[in-house]
Every structure is written in structure tokens, then in C-alpha cells.
Design a protein around this motif. Structure first.
Motif, short mmCIF file in Angstrom:
data_model
loop_
_atom_site.label_atom_id
_atom_site.label_comp_id
_atom_site.label_asym_id
_atom_site.label_seq_id
_atom_site.Cartn_x
_atom_site.Cartn_y
_atom_site.Cartn_z
N GLU A 75 14.34 17.64 16.70
CA GLU A 75 13.54 17.16 17.83
C GLU A 75 14.03 17.79 19.13
OE1 GLU A 75 13.83 12.96 18.37
OE2 GLU A 75 11.83 12.84 19.24
N THR A 76 13.13 18.44 19.87
CA THR A 76 13.55 19.12 21.11
C THR A 76 12.84 18.58 22.34
OG1 THR A 76 11.94 20.82 20.60
CG2 THR A 76 14.23 21.34 20.10
N THR A 77 11.65 18.00 22.17
CA THR A 77 10.87 17.57 23.34
C THR A 77 11.10 16.08 23.56
OG1 THR A 77 9.25 19.23 22.67
CG2 THR A 77 8.58 17.69 24.41
N MET A 78 11.92 15.76 24.57
CA MET A 78 12.33 14.36 24.74
C MET A 78 11.53 13.63 25.82
SD MET A 78 14.31 14.28 22.33
CE MET A 78 15.04 12.66 22.41
N GLU A 79 10.79 14.37 26.63
CA GLU A 79 9.91 13.69 27.58
C GLU A 79 8.71 14.59 27.88
OE1 GLU A 79 11.65 14.31 31.88
OE2 GLU A 79 13.13 13.40 30.53
N PRO A 80 7.59 13.96 28.29
CA PRO A 80 6.41 14.78 28.58
C PRO A 80 6.76 15.85 29.62
CG PRO A 80 5.83 12.45 28.58
CD PRO A 80 7.33 12.52 28.49
N THR A 81 6.39 17.08 29.34
CA THR A 81 6.72 18.19 30.25
C THR A 81 5.44 18.96 30.55
OG1 THR A 81 8.81 18.35 29.07
CG2 THR A 81 8.28 20.16 30.53
N MET A 82 5.26 19.27 31.83
CA MET A 82 4.00 19.89 32.25
C MET A 82 4.13 21.41 32.38
SD MET A 82 2.17 21.17 34.96
CE MET A 82 2.81 20.65 36.53
N TYR A 83 3.11 22.11 31.90
CA TYR A 83 3.03 23.57 32.07
C TYR A 83 1.64 23.89 32.61
CZ TYR A 83 7.07 23.34 29.01
OH TYR A 83 8.30 23.04 28.47
N GLU A 84 1.59 24.81 33.58
CA GLU A 84 0.29 25.23 34.12
C GLU A 84 -0.40 26.13 33.11
OE1 GLU A 84 -1.01 24.59 37.17
OE2 GLU A 84 0.72 23.76 38.25
N HIS A 85 -1.71 25.95 32.97
CA HIS A 85 -2.46 26.89 32.12
C HIS A 85 -2.40 28.27 32.78
CE1 HIS A 85 -5.69 28.94 30.06
NE2 HIS A 85 -5.71 27.98 29.16
N PRO A 86 -2.10 29.33 32.02
CA PRO A 86 -1.90 30.64 32.67
C PRO A 86 -3.19 31.23 33.24
CG PRO A 86 -1.84 30.84 30.27
CD PRO A 86 -1.92 29.39 30.59
N ALA A 87 -4.35 30.84 32.71
CA ALA A 87 -5.59 31.50 33.13
C ALA A 87 -6.53 30.59 33.91
CB ALA A 87 -6.31 32.06 31.90
N VAL A 88 -6.46 29.30 33.69
CA VAL A 88 -7.44 28.41 34.33
C VAL A 88 -6.74 27.56 35.39
CG1 VAL A 88 -9.31 26.77 33.88
CG2 VAL A 88 -8.49 28.24 32.04
N PRO A 89 -7.14 27.75 36.66
CA PRO A 89 -6.47 26.98 37.71
C PRO A 89 -6.71 25.48 37.53
CG PRO A 89 -8.06 28.56 38.63
CD PRO A 89 -8.22 28.59 37.16
N ASN A 90 -5.78 24.70 37.99
CA ASN A 90 -5.89 23.23 37.96
C ASN A 90 -5.88 22.62 36.56
OD1 ASN A 90 -6.16 23.23 40.76
ND2 ASN A 90 -8.37 23.49 40.60
N VAL A 91 -5.51 23.40 35.59
CA VAL A 91 -5.39 22.82 34.25
C VAL A 91 -3.91 22.71 33.91
CG1 VAL A 91 -5.82 23.15 31.78
CG2 VAL A 91 -7.64 23.56 33.43
N LYS A 92 -3.50 21.47 33.66
CA LYS A 92 -2.09 21.22 33.34
C LYS A 92 -1.98 20.82 31.88
CE LYS A 92 -1.12 19.65 38.04
NZ LYS A 92 -0.98 21.00 38.56
N ILE A 93 -1.09 21.51 31.17
CA ILE A 93 -0.91 21.21 29.75
C ILE A 93 0.40 20.45 29.60
CG2 ILE A 93 -0.77 22.21 27.43
CD1 ILE A 93 -2.74 24.11 28.29
N TRP A 94 0.31 19.27 29.01
CA TRP A 94 1.50 18.42 28.86
C TRP A 94 2.01 18.48 27.44
CZ3 TRP A 94 3.95 15.62 32.72
CH2 TRP A 94 3.30 15.61 33.96
N ASP A 95 3.25 18.91 27.31
CA ASP A 95 3.92 18.94 26.00
C ASP A 95 4.53 17.56 25.79
OD1 ASP A 95 5.10 19.73 23.68
OD2 ASP A 95 6.65 20.98 24.62
N LEU A 96 3.96 16.80 24.88
CA LEU A 96 4.47 15.44 24.65
C LEU A 96 5.51 15.44 23.54
CD1 LEU A 96 1.39 13.03 24.85
CD2 LEU A 96 2.66 14.14 26.66
N PRO A 97 6.43 14.46 23.59
CA PRO A 97 7.31 14.28 22.43
C PRO A 97 6.45 13.99 21.20
CG PRO A 97 8.00 12.91 24.29
CD PRO A 97 6.66 13.48 24.65
N GLY A 98 7.04 14.19 20.03
CA GLY A 98 6.28 13.97 18.80
C GLY A 98 6.25 12.50 18.43
N ILE A 99 5.15 12.08 17.85
CA ILE A 99 5.07 10.69 17.39
C ILE A 99 5.78 10.57 16.04
CG2 ILE A 99 2.78 11.03 16.29
CD1 ILE A 99 2.15 8.12 17.16
N GLY A 100 6.51 9.46 15.89
CA GLY A 100 7.07 9.17 14.57
C GLY A 100 8.53 9.52 14.39
N SER A 101 9.18 10.10 15.41
CA SER A 101 10.62 10.35 15.27
C SER A 101 11.35 9.04 15.59
CB SER A 101 11.06 11.45 16.23
OG SER A 101 11.07 10.93 17.55
#
Ligand SMILES: Nc1nc2c(ncn2[C@@H]2O[C@H](COP(=O)(O)OP(=O)(O)O)[C@@H](O)[C@H]2O)c(=O)[nH]1
Ligand SMILES: [Mg+2]
Length: 240
Positions: A75-101
Motif C-alpha cells: 500500500e503506497t497511497t495513504m491519503e487522497p492526492t491531487m494531480y492536475e490533468h496534463p491537457a485539460v485545464p481545471n480538471v483535477k485527478i484525485w488518487d484515492l487510497p484503495g478500498i479494503g486495505s
């Protein structure tokens, strides 16, 4: 342009304006502002399903690059982390922790990752359809939001099936796609993409990228309708 439609009359009343024209002008101003605000997309699903790797692929990064989302067999993702979409402005992609750990048990997951704060979802699954996928899809539907379903690590399925007699790649892909669609039919009937984050030229990765880029305005519109109840669909209809 006075409308007799009771729903429109009601919507004008709710806007606090005296005429439909004024209600539309007010709606348009707010609409333009809101279309410029962010769309928050959460990537969710089982721990280890490949969420962080998928986000790196979307951002054109290798897993070891500077600024890449941490990925791994533990398990590496311990909290929601935001990344900007590289091509579309104003789109934020959130990497969430995994369910079930052990750290993110299913019964507390929605609260822990603030599931209700995102506008749109991508559910990632790397194997057979599971109970937690159903739970996530139901929760998204309950919030009147939408999601794409991404079946990841698809090259592993192909590799395993290659050992069998009469192997036909298209057949296997079709079978997996149909199985996902069947399971999701009652859960919002989302678009299904089969991808490998290790083989981006193959399978549906490019189609996914194009679909997301094309549909961002639709997703923003739905988010707007959720966030702004006064702007009823009747008024929005006049704007589009
Ligand atoms: N074979 C294969 N492995 C993958 C793929 N995507 C991710 N992985 C591996 O699966 C493991 C978990 O990936 P990660 O992105 O950290 O999953 P997360 O917990 O959902 O964020 C890592 O070892 C990745 O290298 C893929 O498309 N194919
Ligand atoms: Mg992760």
C-alpha cells in the motif's frame, strides 16, 4: 419570451428574477463562472488495482519519474492526492487510497476519503467484479453522480488465456467487457474501458483519454446541476 410551462415559471421564481430573460442572464453568468471552476475526478477502487499507475500513465509519467504518484506491491497511497490533468485545464485527478486495505476498511472508506466531495469518479478494478465495486458504484449513483469503469491490468488476462487452446484475443476482451457491462447495468450503466498501464498503445487507453477530454464539459454540467439546485434543468436547457 415568457413561458407558460409551469416548470419554467417555477424555475424563474426560484431564481429570484422577475422575467425569464433575467433568470437566463443570471444563470449564464453563474454557469460561465462555474464552467471555469475545477472538475474533481476521484480515481477509486480496490487497493493494488493500479490506480496510481493509471494516473501516472494519464500524466505521461513513468512510475519512477519525479512527481509521479507512488505505486507498488504494498500500500503506497495513504491519503487522497491531487494531480492536475496534463491537457485539460481545471480538471483535477484525485488518487484515492484503495478500498479494503487494513488502513481503509470498506465500512469507513467513504468517510475517510471524503467520497462525497468529488464531482466524477473512475472505478478501477483489476480482476473479477467484487462487492466493493458494487458498493462504490451504488454510492456514486446515490449521490446522482457518474463514473467510468476501468478494468486494468488487462495484459495479464491476455497472458493467462494465451496458454489455452483456441486462444482468441478479441474474444477474451469481448467476454471481459460484456461481463463488466452486465454487472454494471443496474449501477449506472457506465462506459467500460479495458486498459493496461504498461501497454498504453494497446487496448482502450487512447479511447479512454479521448472520451474523458471530450466529455469534461458534460461532467462539469452535471456537477453544476448537483451543486446549484436553483439552476434547474429547465433554465440550463436555455443556455446550452
Ligand atoms: N501487469 C500490470 N501491473 C500493473 C498495472 N498497473 C499497475 N500495476 C502494478 O500493480 C501494483 C499496484 O499498482 P498501484 O498503481 O500502486 O495500485 P493502487 O494501489 O491501486 O494505486 C504495482 O506493482 C504496479 O506496478 C497494469 O496495467 N498491468
Ligand atoms: Mg495508489
Amino acid at each position: 419570451m415568457e413561458s407558460q410551462d409551469p416548470a419554467v415559471v417555477e424555475a424563474v421564481k426560484a431564481s429570484g428574477e422577475s422575467t425569464l430573460e433575467k433568470a437566463i442572464a443570471k444563470a449564464k453568468e453563474t454557469f460561465d463562472q462555474l464552467m471555469n471552476v475545477s472538475l474533481n475526478i476521484a480515481v477509486t477502487g480496490k487497493t493494488g488495482s493500479g490506480k496510481s499507475s493509471f494516473i501516472n500513465a494519464l500524466r505521461g509519467l513513468n512510475d519512477e519519474d519525479d512527481g509521479a504518484a507512488p505505486t507498488g506491491v504494498t500500500e503506497t497511497t495513504m491519503e487522497p492526492t491531487m494531480y492536475e490533468h496534463p491537457a485539460v485545464p481545471n480538471v483535477k485527478i484525485w488518487d484515492l487510497p484503495g478500498i479494503g486495505s487494513p488502513n481503509f476498511k470498506a465500512n469507513k472508506y467513504l468517510k475517510d476519503v471524503k467520497f462525497h466531495t468529488y464531482d466524477f469518479f473512475i472505478i478501477l478494478n483489476s480482476e473479477r467484479f467484487m462487492e466493493n465495486d458494487v458498493m462504490l458504484a451504488k454510492e456514486i449513483k446515490k449521490q446522482n453522480k457518474n463514473f467510468y469503469f476501468v478494468r486494468s491490468k488487462i495484459e495479464n488476462d491476455i497472458l493467462a488465456e494465451q496458454r489455452k487452446k483456441g486462444f482468441d484475443e478479441q474474444n477474451i476482451l469481448c467476454k471481459i467487457r460484456k461481463d463488466c457491462q452486465k454487472n454494471l447495468k443496474e449501477l449506472g450503466d457506465p462506459k467500460v474501458f479495458l486498459i493496461s498501464s504498461f501497454e498504453l498503445e494497446k487496448y482502450d487507453f487512447k479511447i479512454f483519454q479521448n472520451t474523458l477530454e471530450e466529455e469534461v464539459p458534460d461532467h462539469k454540467r452535471s456537477a453544476l446541476q448537483q451543486a446549484w439546485p436553483v439552476c434547474s434543468s429547465h433554465i440550463i436547457m436555455y443556455l446550452l
